[in-house]
Structure formats: structure tokens, C-alpha cells
Design an enzyme around this catalytic site. Structure first.
Site, PDB file in Angstrom:
ATOM      1  N   ARG A  28       0.816  -1.221   0.000  1.00 45.57           N
ATOM      2  CA  ARG A  28       0.000   0.000   0.000  1.00 45.57           C
ATOM      3  C   ARG A  28       0.850   1.271   0.000  1.00 45.57           C
ATOM      4  O   ARG A  28       0.486   2.254   0.649  1.00 45.57           O
ATOM      5  CB  ARG A  28      -0.939   0.020   1.224  1.00 45.57           C
ATOM      6  CG  ARG A  28      -1.991  -1.066   1.224  1.00 45.57           C
ATOM      7  CD  ARG A  28      -3.209  -0.597   0.446  1.00 45.57           C
ATOM      8  NE  ARG A  28      -4.254  -1.603   0.417  1.00 45.57           N
ATOM      9  CZ  ARG A  28      -5.341  -1.562   1.182  1.00 45.57           C
ATOM     10  NH1 ARG A  28      -5.529  -0.569   2.021  1.00 45.57           N
ATOM     11  NH2 ARG A  28      -6.226  -2.506   1.098  1.00 45.57           N
ATOM     12  N   ARG A  32      -3.386   6.882   1.255  1.00 47.45           N
ATOM     13  CA  ARG A  32      -3.837   8.067   1.990  1.00 47.45           C
ATOM     14  C   ARG A  32      -2.833   8.695   2.942  1.00 47.45           C
ATOM     15  O   ARG A  32      -3.029   9.824   3.367  1.00 47.45           O
ATOM     16  CB  ARG A  32      -5.127   7.740   2.742  1.00 47.45           C
ATOM     17  CG  ARG A  32      -6.332   7.703   1.827  1.00 47.45           C
ATOM     18  CD  ARG A  32      -7.520   7.106   2.533  1.00 47.45           C
ATOM     19  NE  ARG A  32      -7.205   5.738   2.925  1.00 47.45           N
ATOM     20  CZ  ARG A  32      -8.037   4.918   3.537  1.00 47.45           C
ATOM     21  NH1 ARG A  32      -9.232   5.321   3.875  1.00 47.45           N
ATOM     22  NH2 ARG A  32      -7.670   3.692   3.822  1.00 47.45           N
ATOM     23  N   ARG A  41      -6.799  11.920  -5.345  1.00 47.24           N
ATOM     24  CA  ARG A  41      -8.016  11.178  -5.004  1.00 47.24           C
ATOM     25  C   ARG A  41      -9.216  12.120  -4.993  1.00 47.24           C
ATOM     26  O   ARG A  41     -10.298  11.779  -5.464  1.00 47.24           O
ATOM     27  CB  ARG A  41      -7.781  10.514  -3.648  1.00 47.24           C
ATOM     28  CG  ARG A  41      -8.975  10.000  -2.962  1.00 47.24           C
ATOM     29  CD  ARG A  41      -9.363   8.604  -3.429  1.00 47.24           C
ATOM     30  NE  ARG A  41     -10.040   7.948  -2.332  1.00 47.24           N
ATOM     31  CZ  ARG A  41     -11.222   8.307  -1.875  1.00 47.24           C
ATOM     32  NH1 ARG A  41     -11.863   9.305  -2.432  1.00 47.24           N
ATOM     33  NH2 ARG A  41     -11.765   7.663  -0.861  1.00 47.24           N
ATOM     34  N   ASP A  78      -7.115  -2.476  -7.178  1.00 47.41           N
ATOM     35  CA  ASP A  78      -7.615  -3.149  -5.982  1.00 47.41           C
ATOM     36  C   ASP A  78      -7.896  -4.615  -6.284  1.00 47.41           C
ATOM     37  O   ASP A  78      -8.109  -4.973  -7.448  1.00 47.41           O
ATOM     38  CB  ASP A  78      -8.890  -2.465  -5.471  1.00 47.41           C
ATOM     39  CG  ASP A  78      -9.137  -2.821  -4.010  1.00 47.41           C
ATOM     40  OD1 ASP A  78      -8.467  -2.238  -3.150  1.00 47.41           O
ATOM     41  OD2 ASP A  78      -9.954  -3.728  -3.749  1.00 47.41           O
ATOM     42  N   TYR A 155     -15.180 -11.397   0.586  1.00 42.23           N
ATOM     43  CA  TYR A 155     -15.862 -10.126   0.321  1.00 42.23           C
ATOM     44  C   TYR A 155     -17.163 -10.339  -0.464  1.00 42.23           C
ATOM     45  O   TYR A 155     -18.159  -9.655  -0.242  1.00 42.23           O
ATOM     46  CB  TYR A 155     -14.941  -9.176  -0.458  1.00 42.23           C
ATOM     47  CG  TYR A 155     -13.806  -8.642   0.396  1.00 42.23           C
ATOM     48  CD1 TYR A 155     -14.013  -7.567   1.256  1.00 42.23           C
ATOM     49  CD2 TYR A 155     -12.542  -9.219   0.363  1.00 42.23           C
ATOM     50  CE1 TYR A 155     -12.986  -7.074   2.058  1.00 42.23           C
ATOM     51  CE2 TYR A 155     -11.504  -8.738   1.156  1.00 42.23           C
ATOM     52  CZ  TYR A 155     -11.741  -7.669   1.998  1.00 42.23           C
ATOM     53  OH  TYR A 155     -10.730  -7.202   2.793  1.00 42.23           O
TER      54      TYR A 155
HETATM   55  C1  LIG Z   1      -7.962  -6.919   1.266  1.00 38.95           C
HETATM   56  C2  LIG Z   1      -7.485  -6.009   0.159  1.00 38.95           C
HETATM   57  C3  LIG Z   1      -8.238  -4.986  -0.487  1.00 38.95           C
HETATM   58  N1  LIG Z   1      -7.417  -4.412  -1.436  1.00 38.95           N
HETATM   59  C4  LIG Z   1      -6.178  -5.003  -1.417  1.00 38.95           C
HETATM   60  C5  LIG Z   1      -6.214  -6.043  -0.449  1.00 38.95           C
HETATM   61  C6  LIG Z   1      -5.103  -7.036  -0.190  1.00 38.95           C
HETATM   62  C7  LIG Z   1      -4.012  -6.464   0.618  1.00 38.95           C
HETATM   63  C8  LIG Z   1      -4.350  -6.174   2.056  1.00 38.95           C
HETATM   64  O1  LIG Z   1      -4.629  -7.129   2.797  1.00 38.95           O
HETATM   65  O2  LIG Z   1      -4.342  -4.992   2.426  1.00 38.95           O
HETATM   66  C9  LIG Z   1      -5.029  -4.732  -2.294  1.00 38.95           C
HETATM   67  C10 LIG Z   1      -4.713  -3.348  -2.645  1.00 38.95           C
HETATM   68  N2  LIG Z   1      -5.483  -2.213  -2.518  1.00 38.95           N
HETATM   69  C11 LIG Z   1      -4.802  -1.137  -2.994  1.00 38.95           C
HETATM   70  C12 LIG Z   1      -3.568  -1.577  -3.526  1.00 38.95           C
HETATM   71  C13 LIG Z   1      -2.675  -0.614  -4.293  1.00 38.95           C
HETATM   72  C14 LIG Z   1      -1.296  -0.807  -4.480  1.00 38.95           C
HETATM   73  C15 LIG Z   1      -0.387  -0.452  -3.299  1.00 38.95           C
HETATM   74  O3  LIG Z   1       0.043   0.710  -3.198  1.00 38.95           O
HETATM   75  O4  LIG Z   1      -0.049  -1.370  -2.536  1.00 38.95           O
HETATM   76  C16 LIG Z   1      -3.475  -2.950  -3.278  1.00 38.95           C
HETATM   77  C17 LIG Z   1      -2.333  -3.903  -3.572  1.00 38.95           C
HETATM   78  C18 LIG Z   1      -5.261   0.261  -3.022  1.00 38.95           C
HETATM   79  C19 LIG Z   1      -6.339   0.695  -2.115  1.00 38.95           C
HETATM   80  N3  LIG Z   1      -7.506   0.010  -1.832  1.00 38.95           N
HETATM   81  C20 LIG Z   1      -8.287   0.780  -1.010  1.00 38.95           C
HETATM   82  C21 LIG Z   1      -7.622   2.009  -0.762  1.00 38.95           C
HETATM   83  C22 LIG Z   1      -8.173   3.166   0.050  1.00 38.95           C
HETATM   84  C23 LIG Z   1      -9.096   3.886  -0.873  1.00 38.95           C
HETATM   85  C24 LIG Z   1      -9.225   5.355  -0.621  1.00 38.95           C
HETATM   86  O5  LIG Z   1      -8.440   6.147  -1.188  1.00 38.95           O
HETATM   87  O6  LIG Z   1     -10.152   5.722   0.106  1.00 38.95           O
HETATM   88  C25 LIG Z   1      -6.402   1.961  -1.464  1.00 38.95           C
HETATM   89  C26 LIG Z   1      -5.358   3.040  -1.566  1.00 38.95           C
HETATM   90  C27 LIG Z   1      -9.662   0.396  -0.560  1.00 38.95           C
HETATM   91  C28 LIG Z   1      -9.803  -0.977  -0.012  1.00 38.95           C
HETATM   92  N4  LIG Z   1      -9.641  -2.134  -0.706  1.00 38.95           N
HETATM   93  C29 LIG Z   1      -9.821  -3.215   0.145  1.00 38.95           C
HETATM   94  C30 LIG Z   1     -10.148  -2.710   1.416  1.00 38.95           C
HETATM   95  C31 LIG Z   1     -10.424  -3.555   2.637  1.00 38.95           C
HETATM   96  C32 LIG Z   1     -10.167  -1.314   1.299  1.00 38.95           C
HETATM   97  C33 LIG Z   1     -10.530  -0.315   2.352  1.00 38.95           C
HETATM   98  C34 LIG Z   1      -9.390  -0.177   3.287  1.00 38.95           C
HETATM   99  C35 LIG Z   1      -9.078   1.255   3.552  1.00 38.95           C
HETATM  100  O7  LIG Z   1      -9.968   2.091   3.466  1.00 38.95           O
HETATM  101  O8  LIG Z   1      -7.906   1.472   3.875  1.00 38.95           O
HETATM  102  C36 LIG Z   1      -9.674  -4.631  -0.243  1.00 38.95           C
END
Ligand SMILES: Cc1c2[nH]c(c1CCC(=O)O)Cc1[nH]c(c(CCC(=O)O)c1C)Cc1[nH]c(c(CCC(=O)O)c1C)Cc1[nH]c(c(C)c1CCC(=O)O)C2
Length: 355
Positions: A28, A32, A41, A78, A155
Site C-alpha cells: 500500500r 492516503r 483522489r 484493488d 468479500y
Molecule cells: C484486502 C485487500 C483490499 N485491497 C487489497 C487487499 C489485499 C491487501 C491487504 O490485505 O491490504 C489490495 C490493494 N489495494 C490497494 C492496492 C494498491 C497498491 C499499493 O500501493 O499497494 C493494493 C495492492 C489500493 C487501495 N484500496 C483501497 C484504498 C483506500 C481507498 C481510498 O483512497 O479511500 C487503497 C489506496 C480500498 C480498499 N480495498 C480493500 C479494502 C479492505 C479497502 C478499504 C481499506 C481502507 O480504506 O484502507 C480490499
């Protein structure tokens, strides 16, 4: 497309070839905690609009690389793009994480979903991959990724994030054939999705099995590991004359490293609940290891972060095969200066382990 890499330390460490220092990237790393991410964003509107816009997705992928000496870029997207392309209606409720309008709860709804065409239904992801690869100009390798079938299924059946996974486990135990049908469809979708990412420029792959660790040892093998193994055996393993390494990450999967290492993957992601040195002793020469600082350690002082980096480097020991990372994604509340201190500690302290 540039095939020559200026910095291939990350790929070399995954291939267990000698390196001058331990490579590092952060799960990640675009997100944010960076003010410049929050800015883009806001411009894009919601998170999925950002993912669907190749230029903006490329921009946020490159942001952390402009700030820090990272050794790899990861596609900004994602894991939930596949269920969305299957028609479940993904949306992000502010402050609540991902949600699906049409979760899967019965045999009929599982039977109704199809396998998305990666170049068509997920064409926006492929355009992001090729745009990022072009704009990286060979600086560092690009990592593509997907969720594991089990993690995606959690999910899709729960309809979003979950604490106790009761709906998905209800389906798994009361209708195992329905669950296997879903996992089979997901494994097929993930395989073609990842192969399309390689065809469009991804140089390495990571499979995120974020929720494999909530299963019993037996169920982990039957409902998660088996499908990841199936995916790995269906992947293109070479591009531009170079191996495309696959990293498998099961959060809380420390007790299963030997099984994971036997899937044909090249590396295992390790979280902070496992000692790096123990993990290395257990998998031997079979695979490389990625990890494993607790992301919450980034709330500590830069001095304490540096100390922790040394502890992990020491625990892994000398020689190649280690890619430094956090044991899970960086938290949104982290001070970017602390992320910088973490990355600099790895670049400064690790060369002595590679003499
Ligand atoms: C379970 C999972 C998800 N997404 C992902 C996983 C597996 C890795 C892990 O266990 O963290 C994978 C993921 N999601 C995102 C990336 C981007 C690449 C990186 O920089 O690593 C990657 C590799 C961006 C994201 N995916 C998400 C964001 C936040 C979105 C925003 O800008 O509001 C980002 C940057 C949204 C997301 N997407 C997901 C969730 C649970 C959420 C909400 C969590 C949160 O709000 O922090 C599902």
C-alpha cells in the site's frame, strides 16, 4: 517497451541472486498517508474512478517513488476489481470500506456469475498496467497483483469486510460444493487476469491471501491453498526473457510456510507474527522471503524504527533472498517522514549483510 531495468535488485533478490543491499517496497505504498495521493483522489472523486483512470492511477503509483528510494512499483488498483467485473456492484461507503450491492448467498447466484474477460471487462486495469510500465522508463520493476480466490470469496459472500466471516463460513460448511464452484470460477478468473497483467507489462506478481489465516489448517489447504496452487501452475512465467516471479502472501499464515513454499511460487510474504530467521530456516533454499515489520511500528520514533529494521535484517541473516517490506499495508495515519526513515534504514543498514 523498455525491457532493460536500471534497478533490478528486487527481481534479483527474488531469484536469490546476489544483491548489493536488501531491496525494499511497501505494501500500500501509494495511499492516503501521502498528501499528494489525497490531492489526486479528491480530483478523481471516488476510489474506483481513480482506479479506472489510467493516467491518474499511473500518477499515484509513481508518487511514492518520487519521495523514497523504493526498489519496485506496484500497480495502483484493488483486489476487488474481479468481483466488480463479475457484476456484484462494488462501491466504497465513506469510512466503511468496500461493499457489494449484490452479495452471493446461494447456489443460484454463484451459478449465474461469469468469468470476466481481462482485456475487455477489466481493460481499465490493463491500460493502467501498460501506462505505468511505460512511465516507469525502466527505473524499477512493476508488480501486478490479485486477491486469492478465498480472500475474494470472503468479500463476495459477506458483501464487504467482515469480523467473524460467518456468511462465507456458513456457505463453506453447509454447501461446500457451492463454495468450490465459486472458488473454481475465481481461480480461472484470477489466472487469466494475472496473465493479462503480464502481457501488458507486469514484471512480477503478488497474490494477496489476506484472509487465509482465518481458516483451520485443513480448510486452509482445501479452500485457499489449493486454488492458489492451481493459479500458479496456470501463469506465464517468463516475459522479456526474464522470469516473472510470484509472491504468495497469506496474512497470519506463518504456520503454513512449508505448504505455501511447495505451491511453485518464488517467494512468500511473511507478516510480523513470524520470526524471519525461523521462516528462512523452515523454507531453506526453496523460496525467497518478503517482510516483515509490523506496519504499526511506523508510529514509533525514527530511532526505534531503525532499531527494528536492524533486528529484522539480523534475523534473516547474511546473503540474498530477502525483500524488505511491512508485514501488511501501511496505515493511512502514518507520518510520511517515518516511512522515509524506515526505507532509509533498510538502504543504509542492509549492505553489510551482502558482503
Ligand atoms: C484486502 C485487500 C483490499 N485491497 C487489497 C487487499 C489485499 C491487501 C491487504 O490485505 O491490504 C489490495 C490493494 N489495494 C490497494 C492496492 C494498491 C497498491 C499499493 O500501493 O499497494 C493494493 C495492492 C489500493 C487501495 N484500496 C483501497 C484504498 C483506500 C481507498 C481510498 O483512497 O479511500 C487503497 C489506496 C480500498 C480498499 N480495498 C480493500 C479494502 C479492505 C479497502 C478499504 C481499506 C481502507 O480504506 O484502507 C480490499
Amino acid at each position: 517497451m523498455t525491457t532493460e531495468l536500471k534497478n533490478d535488485r528486487y527481481l534479483r533478490a527474488l531469484a536469490k541472486e546476489p544483491v548489493d543491499r536488501t531491496p525494499i517496497w511497501m505494501m500500500r505504498q501509494a495511499g492516503r498517508y501521502l498528501p499528494e495521493y489525497r490531492e489526486v483522489r479528491k480530483e478523481a472523486g471516488d476510489f474506483m474512478s481513480l482506479c479506472r483512470n489510467a493516467e491518474l492511477a499511473c500518477e499515484v503509483t509513481l508518487q511514492p517513488l518520487r519521495r523514497f528510494p523504493l526498489d519496485a512499483a506496484i500497480l495502483f488498483s484493488d483486489i476487488l476489481t474481479i468481483p466488480d467485473a463479475m457484476g456484484l456492484g462494488l462501491y466504497f461507503a465513506e469510512g466503511e470500506g468496500p461493499k457489494f450491492e449484490r452479495p452471493l448467498r446461494d447456489r443460484q447466484s454463484v451459478e449465474a456469475i461469469g468469468i470476466p474477460d481481462p482485456e475487455d471487462d477489466l481493460g481499465y486495469v490493463m491500460r493502467a498496467v501498460s501506462t505505468i510500465r511505460r512511465e516507469l522508463k525502466g527505473e524499477v520493476p512493476l508488480i501486478g497483483f490479485s486477491g486469492s480466490p478465498w480472500t475474494l470469496a470472503t468479500y463476495m459472500v459477506e458483501g464487504g469486510s467482515s469480523k467473524n466471516f460467518s456468511e462465507v463460513k456458513k456457505m463453506m460448511f453447509s454447501e461446500p460444493q457451492t463454495m468450490h464452484l465459486l472458488l473454481e470460477k475465481l481461480a480461472e478468473s484470477v489466472t487469466s487476469y494475472l496473465n493479462a497483467q503480464i502481457a501488458n507489462g507486469a514484471q512480477s506478481l503478488m497474490i494477496f491471501d489476506t484472509w487465509g489465516g482465518v481458516l483451520s489448517p485443513r480448510d486452509y489447504q482445501e479452500f485457499s491453498l489449493r486454488y492458489m496452487e492451481q493459479i500458479i501452475s496456470g501463469l506465464t512465467r517468463e516475459a522479456d526473457g526474464r522470469k516473472v516471479p510470484v509472491t504468495l502472501f497469506t496474512k497470519n499464515g506463518g504456520q503454513w510456510l512449508e505448504f505455501m513454499a511447495a505451491t511453485g511460487c518464488d517467494a512468500l510474504g511473511v507478516d510480523w507474527t513470524t520470526n524471519m530467521g525461523d521462516a528462512r530456516a523452515r523454507v531453506g533454499d526453496k523460496v525467497a522471503l518478503q517482510g516483515n515489520m509490523d506496519p504499526s511500528m511506523l508510529y514509533a520514533s525514527p530511532e526505534r524504527i531503525r532499531e527494528e529494521v536492524e533486528t529484522i535484517l539480523q534475523s534473516y541473516g547474511t546473503g540474498t533472498g530477502h525483500v524488505f517490506n511491512l508485514g501488511h499495508g501501511i496505515h493511512p495515519g502514518v507520518n510520511p517522514e517515518h516511512a522515509k526513515a524506515f526505507i532509509e534504514a533498510v538502504t543504509e543498514l542492509s549492505p553489510k549483510y551482502h558482503k
